[in-house]
Design an enzyme around this catalytic site. Structure first.
Site, PDB file in Angstrom:
ATOM      1  CE  LYS A  96      82.792  21.840 -17.864  1.00  0.00           C
ATOM      2  NZ  LYS A  96      83.635  22.904 -18.471  1.00  0.00           N
TER       3      LYS A  96
ATOM      4  CE1 TYR B 160      49.905  28.919  -8.772  1.00  0.00           C
ATOM      5  CE2 TYR B 160      51.594  27.564  -9.817  1.00  0.00           C
ATOM      6  CZ  TYR B 160      50.834  27.895  -8.711  1.00  0.00           C
ATOM      7  OH  TYR B 160      51.015  27.208  -7.544  1.00  0.00           O
TER       8      TYR B 160
ATOM      9  NE  ARG C 257      85.761  30.261 -18.640  1.00  0.00           N
ATOM     10  CZ  ARG C 257      85.165  29.157 -19.106  1.00  0.00           C
ATOM     11  NH1 ARG C 257      83.858  29.142 -19.283  1.00  0.00           N
ATOM     12  NH2 ARG C 257      85.873  28.090 -19.404  1.00  0.00           N
TER      13      ARG C 257
ATOM     14  CG  MET D 296      58.486  23.747  -7.387  1.00  0.00           C
ATOM     15  SD  MET D 296      58.425  24.010  -5.613  1.00  0.00           S
ATOM     16  CE  MET D 296      58.507  25.782  -5.507  1.00  0.00           C
TER      17      MET D 296
HETATM   18  C1  LIG Z   1      83.780  22.595 -19.806  1.00  0.00           C
HETATM   19  C2  LIG Z   1      85.109  22.687 -20.477  1.00  0.00           C
HETATM   20  C3  LIG Z   1      85.420  21.848 -21.555  1.00  0.00           C
HETATM   21  C4  LIG Z   1      84.389  20.961 -22.211  1.00  0.00           C
HETATM   22  O1  LIG Z   1      83.627  21.771 -23.075  1.00  0.00           O
HETATM   23  P1  LIG Z   1      82.477  21.182 -24.029  1.00  0.00           P
HETATM   24  O2  LIG Z   1      82.038  22.379 -24.808  1.00  0.00           O
HETATM   25  O3  LIG Z   1      81.411  20.649 -23.138  1.00  0.00           O
HETATM   26  O4  LIG Z   1      83.096  20.131 -24.867  1.00  0.00           O
HETATM   27  C5  LIG Z   1      86.712  21.881 -22.048  1.00  0.00           C
HETATM   28  N1  LIG Z   1      87.647  22.726 -21.526  1.00  0.00           N
HETATM   29  C6  LIG Z   1      87.352  23.590 -20.522  1.00  0.00           C
HETATM   30  C7  LIG Z   1      88.407  24.502 -20.019  1.00  0.00           C
HETATM   31  C8  LIG Z   1      86.085  23.603 -19.982  1.00  0.00           C
HETATM   32  O5  LIG Z   1      85.797  24.477 -19.003  1.00  0.00           O
END
Ligand SMILES: *Cc1c(COP(=O)(O)O)cnc(C)c1O
Length: 368
Positions: A39, A259, A137, A307
């Site tokens: 992802k 800054y 969640r 930046m």
């Molecule tokens: C992002 C995610 C993972 C991977 O998690 P890591 O901690 O990066 O290994 C696995 N399962 C779900 C549901 C996730 O959202």
């Protein structure tokens, strides 16, 4: 693609280390399948090269968060099994089917919608069922699990994928949430008509074989992040970020830098200005806290992060190694992603997914 000569930094992504990390996680699983979580553009490292590398290493099952990420991955890997964690949004079922994507269904409502869609297509399309065991969640809450257990026919006409849940505290091996979520998951699995199950993320793999079930879903450990921060990192580093020096200047007290004039020189010093800033994912919280390395020599960030620029104190570095165009390790052997994240007050995930778009990206160690 930003050319190396014009870029403010070079980001090197070691695909051989990536493949080795995935294979070492797979080997820990002793029989359970090892997926790859790709992802967010493969945690910022580039979906296409990462997915191709993992597939060549033997990875067959992939997870993305968004439907669009699944569509992009399908174009790269025509035969992979692709699961979409964020699940089914209203009006998207046809696009899932057209791209042979497996939705992770997070509610009874989306189970009903997928089943209705399967009926209109007259074909049992695969879907996973995500149950909430403590994250609050995504996933079916306990009441919905109870309803589904009482009315298993709600899954008639749907091809069963994995029963899934997600661990809240897997990176803290001693946390009581871990055995608690495991027990809840085992109990739910007994009551629902899905045989294959998946619980562990990267850290979950290290909690032991009781957490492995049929499929693990590692992300961060594949990319070199430390899955269990209280232990030494068993994973190989995948990224190196080298910032480019634009200018070097001599300064002396009572001058200040940057800054807000937050750093005042106590005596003569040399400052290198680097073409990386918070717009490139070099977090502003690293101002007066982070560091670069020239070889083995530490060069602290002095002043605030701008930046597009940072300033490093390179007084200790030989002048020959500090010229316009010279490279300084901002993420490297002496300051890995977990170290940088720790200094910035965040986690390696945020460092990786925040990596900027203005870097020259160099992929090394690839299969092709
Ligand atoms: C992002 C995610 C993972 C991977 O998690 P890591 O901690 O990066 O290994 C696995 N399962 C779900 C549901 C996730 O959202």
């Amino acid at each position: 693609m930003v050319s190396e000569a014009s870029s403010g930094a070079v980001l090197t992504i070691d695909l051989a280390a990536l493949a080795a990390n995935w294979q070492s996680l797979r080997d820990r699983l002793k029989g359970a399948e090892c997926a790859g979580v790709v992802k967010a553009d493969a945690y910022g490292l580039g979906l296409e090269p990462v997915a191709r590398t993992l597939a060549a290493a033997g990875c067959r099952v992939f997870f993305v968060a968004h439907l669009e990420e699944g569509v992009a991955l399908r174009a790269v890997l025509p035969r992979a099994e692709i699961h979409v964690l964020n699940g089914l949004l209203p009006g998207t079922a046809a696009e899932f089917a057209a791209n042979r994507l497996i939705p992770v269904l997070n509610s009874l409502e989306s189970i009903d919608a997928w089943r209705a869609f399967c009926r209109t297509r007259q074909s049992a399309l695969a879907a996973d069922i995500h149950v909430d065991t403590g994250m609050s969640r995504l996933g079916l809450p306990p009441e919905e699990v109870q309803t589904l257990a009482a009315e298993p026919a709600r899954l008639d006409g749907v091809a069963p994928g994995y029963l899934m849940s997600h661990l809240a505290c897997a990176d803290e091996p001693g946390h009581p949430m871990n055995p608690g979520q495991l027990a809840a998951f085992v109990e739910i699995r007994r009551r629902l008509p899905l045989t294959r199950a998946s619980l562990a993320n990267s850290a979950g793999i290290f909690l032991g074989s009781g957490f492995h079930f049929d499929l693990a879903r590692p992300g961060i450990a594949v990319y070199g992040g430390n899955p269990v921060p209280e232990c030494p990192n068993p994973m190989a580093q995948v990224v190196r970020l080298q910032g480019k020096i634009l200018q070097v200047r001599g300064v002396d007290t009572p001058q200040t830098v940057g800054y807000g004039a937050t750093h005042r020189f106590a005596g003569p010093a040399r400052i290198a200005t680097i073409a990386v800033g918070y717009a490139d994912g070099f977090l502003r919280s690293l101002g007066n806290a982070g560091c670069g390395f020239v070889g083995d020599i530490r060069a602290p960030v002095v002043g605030r992060v701008s930046m597009d620029l940072i300033t490093l104190d390179v007084t200790a570095v030989p002048e020959a190694q500090c010229r316009p165009g010279s490279l300084v390790d901002l993420i490297g052997p002496h300051n890995d992603i977990d170290a940088v994240a720790g200094t910035a007050g965040t986690i390696s995930y945020e460092i990786l997914t925040g990596l900027g778009r203005r870097y020259h990206r160099r992929y090394v160690g690839g299969a092709d």
